[in-house]
Design a protein around this motif. Structure first.
Motif, PDB file in Angstrom:
ATOM      1  N   UNK A   1       0.827  -1.221   0.000  1.00  0.00           N
ATOM      2  CA  UNK A   1       0.000   0.000   0.000  1.00  0.00           C
ATOM      3  C   UNK A   1       0.857   1.266   0.000  1.00  0.00           C
ATOM      4  N   UNK A   2       2.146   1.096   0.256  1.00  0.00           N
ATOM      5  CA  UNK A   2       3.025   2.261   0.328  1.00  0.00           C
ATOM      6  C   UNK A   2       3.319   2.676   1.750  1.00  0.00           C
TER       7      UNK A   2
ATOM      8  N   UNK B   1       0.141   3.427  -5.463  1.00  0.00           N
ATOM      9  CA  UNK B   1      -1.231   3.948  -5.344  1.00  0.00           C
ATOM     10  C   UNK B   1      -2.194   3.387  -6.392  1.00  0.00           C
ATOM     11  N   UNK B   2      -1.657   2.904  -7.517  1.00  0.00           N
ATOM     12  CA  UNK B   2      -2.563   2.442  -8.587  1.00  0.00           C
ATOM     13  C   UNK B   2      -2.632   0.922  -8.659  1.00  0.00           C
TER      14      UNK B   2
ATOM     15  N   UNK C   1      14.203  -4.052   8.413  1.00  0.00           N
ATOM     16  CA  UNK C   1      14.271  -3.934   6.949  1.00  0.00           C
ATOM     17  C   UNK C   1      13.708  -2.588   6.493  1.00  0.00           C
ATOM     18  N   UNK C   2      14.479  -1.915   5.623  1.00  0.00           N
ATOM     19  CA  UNK C   2      14.111  -0.531   5.305  1.00  0.00           C
ATOM     20  C   UNK C   2      13.055  -0.398   4.206  1.00  0.00           C
ATOM     21  N   UNK C   3      13.098  -1.275   3.196  1.00  0.00           N
ATOM     22  CA  UNK C   3      12.127  -1.071   2.142  1.00  0.00           C
ATOM     23  C   UNK C   3      11.421  -2.356   1.720  1.00  0.00           C
ATOM     24  N   UNK C   4      12.182  -3.313   1.255  1.00  0.00           N
ATOM     25  CA  UNK C   4      11.530  -4.504   0.724  1.00  0.00           C
ATOM     26  C   UNK C   4      11.766  -5.696   1.622  1.00  0.00           C
ATOM     27  N   UNK C   5      11.091  -6.766   1.305  1.00  0.00           N
ATOM     28  CA  UNK C   5      11.159  -7.950   2.167  1.00  0.00           C
ATOM     29  C   UNK C   5      12.350  -8.836   1.818  1.00  0.00           C
TER      30      UNK C   5
ATOM     31  N   UNK D   1      -5.473   3.008   5.529  1.00  0.00           N
ATOM     32  CA  UNK D   1      -4.066   2.916   5.105  1.00  0.00           C
ATOM     33  C   UNK D   1      -3.919   3.503   3.691  1.00  0.00           C
ATOM     34  N   UNK D   2      -4.955   3.284   2.866  1.00  0.00           N
ATOM     35  CA  UNK D   2      -4.919   3.838   1.504  1.00  0.00           C
ATOM     36  C   UNK D   2      -5.287   5.323   1.479  1.00  0.00           C
TER      37      UNK D   2
END
Lengths: 424, 310
Positions: free
Chosen positions: A261-262, B74-75, A419-423, B101-102
Motif C-alpha cells: 500500500x506504500x 497507489x494504482x 528492513x528498510x524497504x523490501x522484504x 491505510x490507503x
C-alpha cells in the motif's frame, strides 16, 4: 498511526490467551502472593531502623570565636557582633542536623550514634554495623556562618558516606540530609529576611548533597510489593506479545500487503513501539487500580504519589515499547519468531528474578540488586518502591533516566536492524 | 502500461524466475498460467515492489517502479494467494483499516466499504470476524481489501485456491465485471486453466521460472492445430489397451483419466475407427468416445509434458 494502534489493540484484546497472560495471571498472582506472604514480607521488607554514625569533627565554640574575630576584623560594631553571635548559635546547621537525627520523629527509622570517631565509624561501616556515616567536617560551622552573614562563597559541605548506593536505605539517608539542607536554606533565608535584610540563600544544594525528603512512612506491604513486582514482570510480556503479533502479520502476508500500500516500514515499526507503550501503560493502570480497589494497596496516597507513579509508569511503558520494537525488528529481519519466544520463555523470568519481582533480592545479595537495577523492570520496581516509601521524585529520577536511556538504545538498535524497504 | 523486462530472481543457487518478459495494456485481462513452483508468485512479488529482483526491471508508463516504487503503489491492487487479513477483526474492521491505510476517511471511506462489500456479496456478514468465515468468504474479503482504493491495475495471485465451486464462480464473475465494466487492468495468476480461459484475453504460460509461451487463447491453441484430443471411456481399464494405443503411429500421448483414457493424436480420418478396432481385438468394451477441441491445459501438456496440477 491511530489506525494501526486501534488494530493492534483490537487484535490483542480479542485474543483470550493474551488477555489471560497480560491481565488475569498477574492479578491472580498478586492476590495469592499478597495474602500468602503478607505477614512474612511485612516483617522483612519494611525499612528496618537504619543505623548511622554522625561524626562531628568541628569544634563549634572555637569556630564561633573565629567567626566573632572575623566580624571584628571586618569592622562590625560590637553591638551588632553580639547580636549576630547570639543568633548564630541558634542557626548552627551542625547542631540542627544532630537534633534532627536524634529527634523522636525518626525513632524506628534512623538510629543515630554520635560517639564514633572518624576511623571507628569507617571501620563500623565496613563491618556492616552501620549503613552510613554523616560527617560534619572541621570549620563547617565557621564556613556556613561567613557564607550567611558575610555573603561569601559557601565552602561547607556535609559528607555522607553510604554502605551501598543501590539500597533503598541509602536513598533514605541521603534524602534526610538533603531535605535538611533545603529546609535549612529556606528557613535561614526567611529568618534573615524578616529582620529587614534582603538576604540571598547562602548555602546551596551543591554544597551539601543531591537528594531530598525523608521517609517516615509505613514499610512496603506485601500487596504493594507484589502488585509492583507482578505488574512490572507481566508488563514485559507485552513486548513479546506485540512482536509475536508483528511476526504473525508477516507470516500471514499482512505485512507484505501493508508494504504494497506504500506504508513506510519505519512507520510500521513506530506503530509497534507506540502500541506496546500504550498497552503497557493500560495494563499497569488496570492492575494498580484493581489492586488498589480490591486490596486497598495504595490507600490514602496523595496526589504527589500518584503523579510519581504515573511518571514511572509512563517511563516504563516507553521502555517496554522499545523492547517490543527491538524484538519486532529482529523477528522480521531474520524471519524467525524465536526471539519473542526466548524473551517470554526465559529472559522475562530472569529479569523478573533479578529485578526482585519474586522476592526482595537485596536480602539475597547486593550484587543481584545492583544487576537487577540494570534491568528495565528492576529499575522501575526500585523507583516504585521508593515512591511508595515516600522518597522524593528527585530520588527516583536516576532510575527513570536509566530506563529512558535504555529505551533510546533499544530503539536505535531496532531501527538499525529493521528492513528498510523490501522484504527480500 | 505495465512492462516486465528480463526479470530474474535467484535464491542462492535456485533460479526462481529466469528472464521473464511480459506486458499489460490498459484495460486488458491477462492470465499467467503455470503449475505450482513455476515462479508466478515471485514474479508478482517483484512486480508489486515487494521483493527486489536479482536483475531486470518493471516499468509503469515507461518509468521504473523498482527505482520509484511510489509511482505504482497507489494504482496497484494486489490480491495475495494467502488470506492476508486480520482474523480477529471483522470484515468491516479489516476493510476500514486498509481503507484508511490507503488514505480514505470519513464518509468516503464508509461509502467505499459499503460499495466493495456489496460487490463481493458480503454486506450482510460484515460484522462477523474473519476467522468465522468460510474459505470462500475469506477469499472474497481478501479481494475486497485490494479494491478499496479503486486500483487501475489488479494483480491476483491464485485467488480461488481451495474454495467451493460456487464461491469460485462468484469470484470469476466479479473479476470479469471489474475488467469489463470498470476497465480495470487485471493480471490473473492461476494453475486452473479453465479460470484463465474464462477470464483472460491473453495468456502467458510459465514453467520453471520461464515464460514458455504467450499469446491470445486462440494463438496458443493453434500450437495444437494439427492434433486432436480424444476421450475414450471404457467398461474396464486395461493396460493392454494403453500399450496398443501408444503403439499406434498417429497417437502421441495417452493419459489415464476417470473411467478411461485421454488420447492426443495427429488429426486423421481413421483414428476413431482404429481405436474401436484395437479395443475389440483385446475384448475391451468402449462405453463412450468423444473428440475435444484443444484447451490451454493441452497446450501446457504439449509444451512441458506435464499437467498443470502435477
Amino acid at each position: 498511526m491511530w489506525n494501526m494502534l486501534k488494530k493492534d489493540f483490537l487484535t490483542i484484546s480479542r485474543d483470550r490467551s493474551e488477555v489471560l497472560v497480560l491481565l488475569v495471571m498477574p492479578f491472580v498472582l498478586i492476590a495469592i502472593l499478597g495474602f500468602a506472604l503478607g505477614g512474612i514480607n511485612q516483617e522483612n521488607q519494611g525499612i528496618a531502623e537504619i543505623p548511622i554514625a554522625l561524626v562531628m569533627s568541628q569544634d563549634f565554640d572555637q569556630e564561633l570565636q573565629d567567626f566573632e574575630q572575623r566580624l571584628e576584623d571586618e569592622g562590625f560594631p560590637r553591638e551588632m557582633i553580639n547580636q549576630v553571635i547570639e543568633s548564630a548559635e541558634a542557626i548552627d546547621p551542625a547542631i540542627m542536623l544532630k537534633n534532627l537525627l536524634l529527634a523522636p520523629e525518626l525513632e524506628g527509622a534512623i538510629a543515630t550514634e554520635t560517639g564514633y570517631q572518624s576511623t571507628e565509624a569507617q571501620q563500623a561501616l565496613e563491618d556492616d554495623q552501620i549503613a552510613a556515616i554523616i560527617t560534619i567536617p572541621e570549620q563547617f560551622s565557621y564556613q556556613t556562618l561567613i557564607a550567611i552573614y558575610l555573603d561569601e562563597e559557601p565552602n561547607a559541605s556535609i559528607e555522607v558516606k553510604v554502605q551501598d548506593y543501590e539500597q533503598i536505605r541509602s536513598d533514605v539517608i541521603e534524602s534526610v540530609v538533603t531535605n535538611f539542607v533545603d529546609q535549612y536554606n529556606f528557613e535561614t533565608s526567611i529568618a534573615l529576611a524578616t529582620e529587614g535584610e534582603a538576604v540571598e540563600t547562602a548555602l546551596n544544594n551543591e554544597a551539601f548533597g543531591e537528594t531530598t525528603y525523608l521517609s517516615t512512612r509505613d514499610p512496603v506491604s506485601a500487596f504493594q510489593y507484589y502488585t509492583i513486582g507482578m505488574a512490572v514482570m507481566f508488563a514485559l510480556y507485552v513486548a513479546a506479545t506485540v512482536s509475536s503479533n508483528a511476526f504473525k502479520e508477516k507470516e500471514t502476508h499482512v505485512f507484505a500487503r501493508l508494504m504494497v500500500t506504500g506504508e513506510k516500514p519505519i512507520r510500521y515499526l513506530i506503530s509497534k513501539a507506540v502500541a506496546a507503550t500504550v498497552l503497557t501503560a493500560l495494563q499497569l493502570a488496570i492492575l494498580f487500580i484493581l489492586s488498589g480497589l480490591l486490596f486497598q494497596t495504595f490507600a490514602n496516597q496523595d496526589l504527589s504519589f500518584w503523579l510519581g507513579v504515573s511518571v514511572i509508569t509512563l517511563s516504563f511503558a516507553v521502555t517496554v515499547g522499545s523492547v517490543a520494537t527491538l524484538l519486532t525488528a529482529i523477528a522480521l529481519q531474520f524471519n524467525n519468531d524465536a526471539i519473542s519466544a526466548a524473551f517470554s520463555g526465559g529472559i522475562v523470568t530472569i529479569f523478573a528474578f533479578l529485578g526482585g519481582s519474586f522476592t526482595p533480592v537485596e536480602q539475597i545479595s547486593p550484587v543481584i540488586r545492583m544487576l537487577g537495577n540494570w534491568t528495565p523492570n528492576g529499575a522501575v520496581m526500585t523507583a516504585y518502591l521508593q515512591t511508595i516509601q515516600g522518597l522524593s521524585f528527585g530520588a527516583v529520577m536516576p532510575m527513570i533516566y536509566r530506563v529512558l536511556v535504555m529505551s533510546i538504545v533499544l530503539i536505535s538498535v531496532a531501527v538499525f536492524i529493521f528492513p528498510k524497504r523490501r522484504l527480500a | 502500461m505495465l512492462e516486465v523486462e528480463g526479470l530474474k530472481k535467484t535464491y542462492k543457487t535456485t533460479k526462481a524466475v529466469d528472464g521473464v518478459q511480459l506486458y499489460l495494456n490498459k484495460g486488458e485481462s491477462v492470465g499467467l498460467l503455470g503449475p505450482n513452483g513455476a515462479g508466478k508468485s515471485t514474479t508478482i512479488s517483484m512486480m508489486s515492489t515487494l521483493i527486489t529482483p536479482t536483475s531486470g526491471d518493471v516499468r509503469y508508463n515507461k518509468k521504473s517502479v523498482l527505482k520509484h516504487p511510489d509511482i505504482i503503489r497507489p494504482v496497484l491492487g494486489v490480491v495475495p494467494q494467502e488470506i492476508a487479513l486480520y482474523e480477529e477483526l471483522t470484515a468491516y474492521e479489516n476493510m476500514r483499516f486498509f481503507g484508511k491505510i490507503y488514505g480514505l476517511s470519513g464518509r468516503k471511506l464508509e461509502n467505499k466499504v459499503d460499495e466493495v462489500l456489496e460487490l463481493v456479496g458480503l454486506s450482510d456478514r460484515k460484522k462477523e470476524r474473519i476467522k468465522r468465515y468460510s474459505g470462500g468468504m475469506k477469499r472474497r474479503i481478501n479481494i475486497a481489501v485490494a479494491l478499496m482504493h479503486e486500483p487501475e491495475v489488479l494483480i491476483m495471485d491464485e485467488p480461488t485456491v481451495g474454495i467451493d465451486p460456487q464461491s469460485r464462480s462468484y469470484i470469476l464473475d466479479m473479476v470479469r465485471k471489474l475488467n469489463r465494466e470498470k476497465g480495470m487492468t487485471v493480471l490473473y495468476t492461476s494453475h486452473y486453466m479453465e479460470e484463465v480461459e474464462r477470464l483472460c484475453d491473453r495468456v502467458y504460460i510459465m514453467d520453471h521460472g520461464h515464460i514458455i509461451a504467450s499469446g491470445t487463447k486462440d494463438e496458443l491453441k493453434s500450437i495444437l492445430s494439427g492434433e486432436e484430443t480424444v476421450f475414450v471411456e471404457v467398461q474396464q481399464m486395461s493396460l493392454k489397451l494403453v500399450e496398443q494405443l501408444v503403439a499406434h503411429e498417429a497417437i502421441q500421448k495417452v493419459t489415464e483419466v476417470e473411467k478411461g483414457y485421454k488420447v492426443i493424436a495427429t488429426k486423421g480420418e481413421d483414428l476413431l475407427a482404429d481405436i474401436f478396432k484395437l479395443a475389440s481385438t483385446i475384448d475391451v468394451k468402449i462405453t463412450g468416445i468423444h473428440v475435444q477441441t484443444p484447451t490451454l491445459e493441452d497446450v501446457f501438456l504439449h509444451l512441458t509434458g506435464r499437467k498443470l496440477r502435477d
